[in-house]
Design an enzyme around this catalytic site. Structure first.
Site, short mmCIF file in Angstrom:
data_model
loop_
_atom_site.label_atom_id
_atom_site.label_comp_id
_atom_site.label_asym_id
_atom_site.label_seq_id
_atom_site.Cartn_x
_atom_site.Cartn_y
_atom_site.Cartn_z
N ARG A 282 -61.90 -7.21 -76.89
CA ARG A 282 -60.75 -8.06 -76.56
C ARG A 282 -61.11 -9.31 -75.78
O ARG A 282 -60.54 -10.37 -76.00
CB ARG A 282 -59.71 -7.25 -75.77
CG ARG A 282 -58.96 -6.25 -76.60
CD ARG A 282 -57.97 -5.50 -75.73
NE ARG A 282 -57.39 -4.37 -76.43
CZ ARG A 282 -56.94 -3.29 -75.82
NH1 ARG A 282 -57.01 -3.20 -74.50
NH2 ARG A 282 -56.41 -2.31 -76.51
N GLN B 255 -45.09 3.81 -67.75
CA GLN B 255 -45.82 4.05 -69.00
C GLN B 255 -45.77 5.51 -69.44
O GLN B 255 -45.96 6.43 -68.65
CB GLN B 255 -47.26 3.56 -68.84
CG GLN B 255 -47.30 2.07 -68.58
CD GLN B 255 -48.68 1.44 -68.60
OE1 GLN B 255 -48.96 0.57 -67.80
NE2 GLN B 255 -49.54 1.86 -69.52
N ARG C 294 -65.08 16.80 -85.75
CA ARG C 294 -64.16 17.92 -85.52
C ARG C 294 -63.08 18.01 -86.60
O ARG C 294 -62.55 19.07 -86.87
CB ARG C 294 -63.44 17.75 -84.16
CG ARG C 294 -64.28 17.88 -82.94
CD ARG C 294 -63.43 17.65 -81.69
NE ARG C 294 -62.96 16.27 -81.55
CZ ARG C 294 -63.66 15.29 -80.98
NH1 ARG C 294 -64.84 15.55 -80.48
NH2 ARG C 294 -63.18 14.05 -80.89
N SER C 295 -62.73 16.86 -87.17
CA SER C 295 -61.59 16.83 -88.09
C SER C 295 -61.98 16.84 -89.55
O SER C 295 -61.09 16.79 -90.43
CB SER C 295 -60.75 15.57 -87.82
OG SER C 295 -60.23 15.60 -86.53
N ALA D 295 -52.77 9.69 -82.25
CA ALA D 295 -51.38 9.26 -82.10
C ALA D 295 -51.15 7.92 -82.80
O ALA D 295 -50.15 7.74 -83.51
CB ALA D 295 -51.03 9.16 -80.61
N CYS E 60 -51.54 -2.41 -75.06
CA CYS E 60 -50.13 -2.20 -75.44
C CYS E 60 -49.15 -2.78 -74.42
O CYS E 60 -48.13 -3.37 -74.78
CB CYS E 60 -49.88 -0.72 -75.66
SG CYS E 60 -50.48 0.35 -74.35
N HIS F 162 -43.20 2.46 -73.61
CA HIS F 162 -43.41 1.94 -72.25
C HIS F 162 -42.23 1.05 -71.84
O HIS F 162 -41.67 0.34 -72.68
CB HIS F 162 -44.66 1.06 -72.18
CG HIS F 162 -45.96 1.81 -72.32
ND1 HIS F 162 -46.05 3.17 -72.34
CD2 HIS F 162 -47.23 1.34 -72.45
CE1 HIS F 162 -47.33 3.52 -72.47
NE2 HIS F 162 -48.06 2.43 -72.55
N THR G 58 -56.44 10.75 -87.28
CA THR G 58 -55.76 11.96 -86.80
C THR G 58 -55.07 11.77 -85.44
O THR G 58 -54.38 12.66 -84.98
CB THR G 58 -56.78 13.11 -86.64
OG1 THR G 58 -57.88 12.60 -85.86
CG2 THR G 58 -57.30 13.60 -87.96
P1 NAP Z 1 -55.76 9.96 -79.66
O1 NAP Z 1 -54.42 10.44 -80.03
O2 NAP Z 1 -56.50 10.71 -78.62
O3 NAP Z 1 -56.65 9.86 -80.99
C1 NAP Z 1 -58.01 9.54 -80.94
C2 NAP Z 1 -58.54 9.40 -82.35
O4 NAP Z 1 -59.91 9.00 -82.26
C3 NAP Z 1 -58.51 10.69 -83.14
O5 NAP Z 1 -58.27 10.42 -84.49
C4 NAP Z 1 -59.94 11.21 -82.95
O6 NAP Z 1 -60.39 12.05 -83.99
C5 NAP Z 1 -60.71 9.91 -83.02
N1 NAP Z 1 -62.03 10.07 -82.46
C6 NAP Z 1 -62.36 10.55 -81.24
N2 NAP Z 1 -63.70 10.62 -81.12
C7 NAP Z 1 -64.22 10.18 -82.28
C8 NAP Z 1 -65.53 10.04 -82.79
N3 NAP Z 1 -66.61 10.38 -82.06
N4 NAP Z 1 -65.70 9.53 -84.04
C9 NAP Z 1 -64.63 9.22 -84.80
N5 NAP Z 1 -63.35 9.35 -84.38
C10 NAP Z 1 -63.15 9.82 -83.14
O7 NAP Z 1 -55.74 8.46 -79.13
P2 NAP Z 1 -54.74 7.25 -79.52
O8 NAP Z 1 -53.69 7.16 -78.51
O9 NAP Z 1 -54.38 7.33 -80.96
O10 NAP Z 1 -55.69 5.99 -79.22
C11 NAP Z 1 -56.72 5.63 -80.09
C12 NAP Z 1 -57.22 4.23 -79.74
O11 NAP Z 1 -56.15 3.32 -79.79
C13 NAP Z 1 -57.84 4.10 -78.34
O12 NAP Z 1 -58.87 3.15 -78.42
C14 NAP Z 1 -56.71 3.55 -77.52
O13 NAP Z 1 -57.14 2.81 -76.41
C15 NAP Z 1 -56.06 2.63 -78.53
N6 NAP Z 1 -54.64 2.37 -78.23
C16 NAP Z 1 -53.79 3.39 -78.04
C17 NAP Z 1 -52.47 3.11 -77.76
C18 NAP Z 1 -51.47 4.18 -77.51
O14 NAP Z 1 -50.33 3.83 -77.24
N7 NAP Z 1 -51.81 5.45 -77.62
C19 NAP Z 1 -52.03 1.78 -77.69
C20 NAP Z 1 -52.94 0.76 -77.90
C21 NAP Z 1 -54.25 1.07 -78.19
P3 NAP Z 1 -60.37 13.66 -83.82
O15 NAP Z 1 -58.96 14.07 -84.09
O16 NAP Z 1 -61.33 14.10 -84.86
O17 NAP Z 1 -60.81 13.97 -82.42
#
Ligand code: NAP
Length: 351
Positions: free
Chosen positions: A101, A157, A41-42, A15, A130, A250, A13
């Site tokens: 990592r 960023q 939650r989802s 980003a 990233c 970015h 769910t």
């Molecule tokens: P996000 O939009 O905040 O999404 C977080 C996701 O994690 C949601 O699907 C959320 O589900 C889920 N989640 C949170 N708590 C959880 C739990 N207790 N059990 C299972 N699922 C859970 O964050 P994002 O940007 O997509 O980033 C997600 C990961 O990718 C992070 O580790 C981040 O460091 C990494 N990342 C992100 C980027 C980026 O550009 N955004 C780049 C590289 C790596 P709910 O909707 O149910 O809360």
């Protein structure tokens, strides 16, 4: 669903999670069954995939029975808790978080840079930070022109790097700031803030904790991970990470110092024009260079403003932009899975 593999997305769910679904469709990733996992939650929410409605389930240690590929993007603590269970259940785990990592036993892979880090026994692969991915896709090809000694990087960023809530915060604060400029009172909703500072029409040092050296977590990841990916433990990297009010993608200002005299601009352009995952955007006459708005939605890293550093005979400078939800996260992860499938590496143990 079609023939192929059983795939799970943890954090579907989010980003990054959303981008996985789009990429699986776009790249025709061979999926038999797709399992969408997120937090409690989802549970029960629905998402569309290849014309089907899929229902979100809670991610637990029991979620991975029969799963061939598990893509994790739900934060480092979820990965630490659940990825070992997924591996134990027989899945290949491709993890977007920082959890594994820097583990010497875990390959940290950018397919254009170090595909050879995958081995036939790989069951757990880490996707780098990233900012580091975008940087190295652009920098690594230049190693063909001479040994690189030092990188000096400043980043710009975007909100999407912080996930869905940070993107929402930027949109909300921008609306409020525009209303205030027009003399219209805000909605006074007292919305809970994610970032520590005003975000609209502002910028600030990256919102991760600062270590004893004065570097924030994001900067420290770029330094350590770049060294691991390039297998250059002594590589000198000076990086300043800044959050800017851009919704997606970015950008980075990069100065590259070679061990000897810097190559010419023509040599650099020639190498980068052929480099996988790189697109040259370097039109001085039109003053047209990489921008986050043009990088958004693209798999390639845009590279331009290529010029000699007139203050140092060994250095060149350039400006790059990349979509960190795609090449910086979901796309890099899917490319790793494709690499594993194409080389038949750990896949031979699948039923
Ligand atoms: P996000 O939009 O905040 O999404 C977080 C996701 O994690 C949601 O699907 C959320 O589900 C889920 N989640 C949170 N708590 C959880 C739990 N207790 N059990 C299972 N699922 C859970 O964050 P994002 O940007 O997509 O980033 C997600 C990961 O990718 C992070 O580790 C981040 O460091 C990494 N990342 C992100 C980027 C980026 O550009 N955004 C780049 C590289 C790596 P709910 O909707 O149910 O809360």
């Amino acid at each position: 669903m079609s023939n192929g593999f059983n795939v799970a997305v943890v954090g579907a769910t989010g980003a990054v999670g959303n981008e996985f679904l789009r990429l699986f469709e776009e790249r025709n990733f061979p999926i038999r069954n797709l399992k969408l996992l997120a937090s409690a939650r989802s549970v029960g929410k629905q998402m569309q995939f290849r014309g089907e409605t899929l229902t979100i389930e809670e991610a637990t240690k029991e979620s991975f029975d029969g799963i061939d590929f598990a893509f994790f993007s739900a934060g480092a603590s979820r990965s630490r808790e659940l990825a070992p269970a997924a591996v134990e259940a027989g899945a290949v785990v491709i993890d977007n978080s920082s959890a594994f990592r820097m583990d010497p036993a875990v390959p940290l892979v950018v397919p254009e840079v170090n595909p050879f880090a995958l081995t036939p026994n790989t069951r757990l692969v880490a996707v780098p930070n990233c900012t580091a991915i975008i940087l190295l896709v652009a920098v690594n090809p230049l190693q063909a022109l001479g040994k690189i000694d030092r990188l000096i990087v400043s980043t710009y960023q975007s909100a999407s790097g912080g996930g869905a809530k940070v993107m929402d915060e930027l949109i909300y604060e921008t609306e409020q700031a525009v209303s205030a400029l027009r003399g219209v009172p805000g909605d006074g909703s007292g919305r809970e803030k994610v970032l520590p500072h005003p975000y609209a029409f502002n910028l600030f040092s990256h919102n991760t904790p600062i270590n004893e050296h004065g570097y924030n977590d994001e900067e420290w990841k770029v330094i350590q991970e770049s060294r691991k990916i390039l297998d250059q433990p002594e590589l000198r990297v000076n990086v300043t990470c800044v959050r800017v009010p851009v919704i997606r993608a970015h950008s980075e200002s990069v100065t590259i110092e070679f061990a000897g005299e810097a190559p010419s601009e023509a040599q650099i352009r020639e190498v980068l024009a052929k480099a996988p995952g790189v697109q040259l955007v370097d039109d001085r006459e039109a003053n047209a260079f990489p921008m986050p708005i043009t990088a958004s939605g693209q798999g390639d890293v845009l590279v331009g403003r290529i010029r000699k550093d007139l203050s140092h005979p060994n250095a060149i400078s350039m400006f790059i932009a990349g979509d960190q939800l795609l090449k910086g996260a979901a796309l890099n992860a899917v490319q790793i899975a494709e690499l594993i499938l194409n080389t038949g590496q750990p896949i031979d143990s699948f039923a």
